[in-house]
Design a protein around this motif. Structure first.
Motif, mmCIF file in Angstrom:
data_model
loop_
_atom_site.group_PDB
_atom_site.id
_atom_site.type_symbol
_atom_site.label_atom_id
_atom_site.label_comp_id
_atom_site.label_asym_id
_atom_site.label_seq_id
_atom_site.Cartn_x
_atom_site.Cartn_y
_atom_site.Cartn_z
ATOM 1 N N LYS A 144 49.304 35.125 29.455
ATOM 2 C CA LYS A 144 47.874 34.881 29.628
ATOM 3 C C LYS A 144 47.166 36.000 28.889
ATOM 4 O O LYS A 144 47.344 37.180 29.216
ATOM 5 C CB LYS A 144 47.516 34.914 31.113
ATOM 6 C CG LYS A 144 46.052 34.612 31.404
ATOM 7 C CD LYS A 144 45.868 34.473 32.904
ATOM 8 C CE LYS A 144 44.450 34.110 33.275
ATOM 9 N NZ LYS A 144 44.294 33.954 34.722
ATOM 10 N N LYS A 202 43.723 37.898 27.390
ATOM 11 C CA LYS A 202 42.306 38.089 27.631
ATOM 12 C C LYS A 202 41.587 38.112 26.286
ATOM 13 O O LYS A 202 41.901 38.930 25.421
ATOM 14 C CB LYS A 202 42.069 39.414 28.372
ATOM 15 C CG LYS A 202 42.765 39.496 29.732
ATOM 16 C CD LYS A 202 42.083 38.609 30.755
ATOM 17 C CE LYS A 202 42.538 38.924 32.175
ATOM 18 N NZ LYS A 202 41.848 38.091 33.170
ATOM 19 N N ASP A 229 42.125 33.600 28.821
ATOM 20 C CA ASP A 229 41.077 33.867 29.807
ATOM 21 C C ASP A 229 39.971 34.663 29.122
ATOM 22 O O ASP A 229 40.201 35.783 28.667
ATOM 23 C CB ASP A 229 41.649 34.662 30.988
ATOM 24 C CG ASP A 229 40.652 34.799 32.124
ATOM 25 O OD1 ASP A 229 39.499 34.331 31.980
ATOM 26 O OD2 ASP A 229 41.013 35.378 33.169
ATOM 27 N N ASN A 240 36.982 35.394 30.591
ATOM 28 C CA ASN A 240 36.201 36.170 31.572
ATOM 29 C C ASN A 240 34.708 36.174 31.238
ATOM 30 O O ASN A 240 34.056 37.219 31.247
ATOM 31 C CB ASN A 240 36.711 37.615 31.676
ATOM 32 C CG ASN A 240 38.085 37.702 32.319
ATOM 33 O OD1 ASN A 240 39.070 37.963 31.637
ATOM 34 N ND2 ASN A 240 38.179 37.459 33.609
ATOM 35 N N GLU A 292 40.242 29.662 30.275
ATOM 36 C CA GLU A 292 39.617 30.022 31.547
ATOM 37 C C GLU A 292 38.265 30.682 31.304
ATOM 38 O O GLU A 292 38.150 31.581 30.469
ATOM 39 C CB GLU A 292 40.568 30.993 32.271
ATOM 40 C CG GLU A 292 40.367 31.054 33.764
ATOM 41 C CD GLU A 292 41.449 31.917 34.410
ATOM 42 O OE1 GLU A 292 42.657 31.639 34.235
ATOM 43 O OE2 GLU A 292 41.077 32.885 35.081
ATOM 44 N N ASP A 300 36.967 30.240 36.994
ATOM 45 C CA ASP A 300 37.442 31.352 37.830
ATOM 46 C C ASP A 300 36.221 32.046 38.450
ATOM 47 O O ASP A 300 35.918 31.839 39.628
ATOM 48 C CB ASP A 300 38.299 32.311 36.981
ATOM 49 C CG ASP A 300 38.826 33.491 37.789
ATOM 50 O OD1 ASP A 300 38.551 33.569 38.996
ATOM 51 O OD2 ASP A 300 39.529 34.358 37.215
ATOM 52 N N GLU A 301 35.487 32.826 37.636
ATOM 53 C CA GLU A 301 34.295 33.486 38.158
ATOM 54 C C GLU A 301 33.292 32.467 38.716
ATOM 55 O O GLU A 301 32.503 32.783 39.604
ATOM 56 C CB GLU A 301 33.632 34.325 37.059
ATOM 57 C CG GLU A 301 34.389 35.606 36.696
ATOM 58 C CD GLU A 301 35.497 35.389 35.650
ATOM 59 O OE1 GLU A 301 35.894 34.222 35.417
ATOM 60 O OE2 GLU A 301 35.970 36.402 35.096
ATOM 61 N N ASN A 334 40.714 28.231 39.352
ATOM 62 C CA ASN A 334 41.640 29.322 39.617
ATOM 63 C C ASN A 334 41.354 29.835 41.019
ATOM 64 O O ASN A 334 40.301 30.426 41.279
ATOM 65 C CB ASN A 334 41.465 30.432 38.570
ATOM 66 C CG ASN A 334 42.522 31.520 38.697
ATOM 67 O OD1 ASN A 334 43.207 31.624 39.708
ATOM 68 N ND2 ASN A 334 42.634 32.340 37.657
ATOM 69 N N LYS A 384 41.928 32.256 44.093
ATOM 70 C CA LYS A 384 42.416 33.610 44.388
ATOM 71 C C LYS A 384 42.030 33.967 45.818
ATOM 72 O O LYS A 384 40.877 33.752 46.225
ATOM 73 C CB LYS A 384 41.791 34.637 43.437
ATOM 74 C CG LYS A 384 42.151 34.437 41.983
ATOM 75 C CD LYS A 384 41.440 35.464 41.102
ATOM 76 C CE LYS A 384 41.774 35.243 39.636
ATOM 77 N NZ LYS A 384 40.950 36.092 38.750
HETATM 78 MG MG MG Z 1 40.212 34.782 35.186
#
Ligand code: MG
Length: 346
Positions: free
Chosen positions: A152, A154, A178, A180, A205, A230-231, A250, A252
């Motif tokens: 994965k 970034k 990802d 972000n 992502e 995700d966020e 995602n 968590k």
């Molecule tokens: Mg993420």
């Protein structure tokens, strides 16, 4: 039940950089629930950008009268009451949720995944994360992680194509990307996704900011790759809003307030036809072992958090060459790997 907790700093093996920050350590709080002679462990991992700290977790946990909970099998109502106590504090809430599930498993003598009816033989491989860095550091990381079949990476810097090309010179392993929230412009994001689709990238992502709903929908309608939130997807109430915006979520524990709500999120996402990734923060094997109990329900796993730290406190679920091995021990299956400083705080 009695609750004890102490602060703990997770020391990262290497500086970790994503599109929005860089850091060398992550604060955490380790929790112990004691009831009827059985101890359950939990963890709150606190990456600074999520807004919680050792102080907020300590304040939150200190403000709850845990002694009044005397039947821990009523975990749904206990966790609901704790959730209603104060808004936010999702990692603090997760620490209690994890410890409670660990306790329940130990009390009944079964691993939590078995209590949930899950088959631990059916679970995805975990990816291994590579942060943003120079060409040299990315190259080193790719070589060091050669046993991991899925990486994965970034992205979200101005060197994205260079980074991917550098990785592709070294390996044809599956890549997940990802961002972000790091890309600013939807046309640029789509162009990047189309380019990445030709580089054997499996998913993207959080390409844009979580609040850019219209632009995310625009991208998803045109994207050749699945878009994962995700966020933008933290709790159960976010899933309805995520439908049509993302292809998957995602999940968590530190965002969801723990295992109970993460389970509900997975079931809800499935009902809406969405894919599920089970992810993590940098965490000890406590948080990772807890999340791994749900991994048989996920399409994708990203449970490398304990591999990124040098001072793990527990032995539990292991991630070897991407294979997630959940121990056949009661609860979340962890054993402290050293004497815990539990008496240092109350
Ligand atoms: Mg993420």
């Amino acid at each position: 039940m009695k609750v004890k907790f102490f602060p703990y700093t997770l020391e990262l093996k290497d500086t970790f950089t994503i599109s929005t920050f860089s850091r060398n350590s992550t604060p955490a709080v380790i929790v112990e629930i004691e009831h009827e002679g059985i101890t359950g462990y939990g963890e709150a991992s606190l990456p600074p950008y999520l807004g919680e700290s050792i102080e907020t977790v300590t304040d939150f946990l200190s403000s709850i009268d845990f002694e009044k909970f005397d039947d821990l099998f009523k975990s749904e109502s206990i966790l609901h009451e704790i959730d209603q106590h104060t808004p936010g504090n999702t990692a603090a809430k997760a620490s209690i949720d994890i410890a409670l599930h660990d306790w329940l498993g130990k009390k009944t003598g079964y691993p939590l995944f078995r209590i949930l009816g899950l088959d631990s033989d059916i679970k995805p491989l975990s990816s291994f994360t590579i942060g943003i860095g120079s060409k040299e550091s990315v190259r080193k990381k790719v070589q060091e992680s050669s046993e991991y079949p899925i990486l994965k990476i970034k992205l979200g810097s101005d060197r994205d194509k260079e980074t991917v090309e550098c990785i592709r010179e070294l390996t044809d392993r599956t890549l997940r990307v990802d961002v972000n929230q790091g890309w600013q412009n939807k046309e640029h994001a789509l162009e990047m996704i189309e380019w990445l689709a030709l580089k054997n990238v499996e998913l993207i992502e959080q390409p844009l900011g979580a609040d850019r709903i219209d632009d995310l929908v625009w991208i998803r309608e045109r994207s050749p790759l699945p878009i994962i939130g995700d966020e933008g997807v933290k709790r159960l109430t976010d899933i309805g809003k995520a439908w049509g915006v993302y292809d998957g979520i995602n999940v968590k524990l530190m965002k969801s307030t723990g295992i109970l709500e993460a389970y509900k999120m997975i079931i809800t996402a499935r009902a809406l036809g969405m894919k599920v990734m089970i992810g993590c923060m940098t965490e000890t094997s406590c948080g990772i072992s807890a999340a791994s109990q749900l991994s048989p329900l996920a399409d994708w796993a990203d449970l490398d958090g304990a591999l990124l730290i040098r001072n793990d406190l527990f032995k539990g679920t292991e991630v070897n060459s991407g294979t997630i091995s959940i121990p056949d021990r009661p609860g979340i299956g962890i054993i402290p790997s050293q004497v815990l400083p539990s008496d240092a705080a109350t």
